[in-house]
Design a protein around this motif. Structure first.
Motif, mmCIF file in Angstrom:
data_model
loop_
_atom_site.group_PDB
_atom_site.id
_atom_site.type_symbol
_atom_site.label_atom_id
_atom_site.label_comp_id
_atom_site.label_asym_id
_atom_site.label_seq_id
_atom_site.Cartn_x
_atom_site.Cartn_y
_atom_site.Cartn_z
ATOM 1 N N GLN A 77 0.978 -1.446 -0.315
ATOM 2 C CA GLN A 77 -0.159 0.046 -0.336
ATOM 3 C C GLN A 77 1.224 1.252 -0.104
ATOM 4 O OE1 GLN A 77 -3.482 -0.118 -0.341
ATOM 5 N NE2 GLN A 77 -3.108 -2.045 -0.678
ATOM 6 N N LEU A 80 2.254 1.429 -3.440
ATOM 7 C CA LEU A 80 1.191 2.117 -5.037
ATOM 8 C C LEU A 80 0.882 3.430 -4.222
ATOM 9 C CD1 LEU A 80 -0.643 1.847 -6.446
ATOM 10 C CD2 LEU A 80 -2.437 0.466 -4.626
ATOM 11 N N GLN A 81 1.407 4.286 -2.967
ATOM 12 C CA GLN A 81 0.302 5.734 -3.016
ATOM 13 C C GLN A 81 1.559 6.448 -2.995
ATOM 14 O OE1 GLN A 81 -0.200 6.098 1.612
ATOM 15 N NE2 GLN A 81 -2.293 5.136 1.404
ATOM 16 N N LEU A 83 3.806 5.442 -6.007
ATOM 17 C CA LEU A 83 3.775 5.330 -7.100
ATOM 18 C C LEU A 83 2.653 6.505 -7.785
ATOM 19 C CD1 LEU A 83 4.463 4.191 -10.166
ATOM 20 C CD2 LEU A 83 2.583 2.367 -9.026
ATOM 21 N N GLU A 84 1.677 6.592 -6.767
ATOM 22 C CA GLU A 84 0.283 7.840 -7.597
ATOM 23 C C GLU A 84 1.017 9.345 -7.393
ATOM 24 O OE1 GLU A 84 -2.868 5.243 -5.084
ATOM 25 O OE2 GLU A 84 -3.473 4.436 -6.672
ATOM 26 N N ARG A 85 1.285 8.604 -5.996
ATOM 27 C CA ARG A 85 1.645 9.973 -5.728
ATOM 28 C C ARG A 85 3.158 10.921 -7.286
ATOM 29 N NH1 ARG A 85 2.770 8.807 -1.011
ATOM 30 N NH2 ARG A 85 4.675 8.643 -0.871
ATOM 31 N N HIS A 87 3.402 9.216 -10.896
ATOM 32 C CA HIS A 87 2.101 9.563 -11.220
ATOM 33 C C HIS A 87 1.472 11.198 -11.448
ATOM 34 C CE1 HIS A 87 -0.042 8.053 -14.717
ATOM 35 N NE2 HIS A 87 -1.262 8.293 -14.126
ATOM 36 N N ARG A 88 0.692 11.179 -10.201
ATOM 37 C CA ARG A 88 0.376 13.114 -10.538
ATOM 38 C C ARG A 88 1.097 13.921 -10.677
ATOM 39 N NH1 ARG A 88 -3.588 14.801 -12.629
ATOM 40 N NH2 ARG A 88 -4.605 12.860 -12.199
#
Length: 94
Positions: A77, A80-81, A83-85, A87-88
């Motif tokens: 988790q 993933l967070q 990676l999402e940051r 990506h954004r």
């Protein structure tokens, strides 16, 4: 040449696809395609390009099973967070 197509023709289609996506993302007029999208040649070009992208595989399979126990772990988790940051941030960077 493969199927009567040259590498240059396949490269032009790949470049056009990238330019098209860029134009759509920027909200500008998309470039004209290198060949008629409804033509047999376009179908052949897309087939060759897809086979290159997929490494010759003719089909992609998706595993739609629910994530396992490991996917719900805190480490996964956290990654993933992050990676999402990232990506954004890349999207915001443009």
């Amino acid at each position: 040449r493969r199927l009567g197509l040259s590498i240059a023709e396949v490269e032009r289609l790949a470049a056009w696809q990238a330019d098209l996506l860029e134009a759509l993302g920027a909200g500008t007029m998309p470039p004209l395609p290198p060949v008629d999208p409804q033509s047999e040649k376009s179908l052949q070009l897309r087939g060759v390009l897809d086979s290159v992208r997929l490494g010759g595989a003719q089909m992609l399979t998706l595993d739609l099973a629910p994530p396992g126990k490991a996917a719900s772990s805190q480490v996964v988790q956290d990654e993933l967070q992050a990676l999402e940051r990232d990506h954004r941030a890349l999207i915001d960077f443009g």
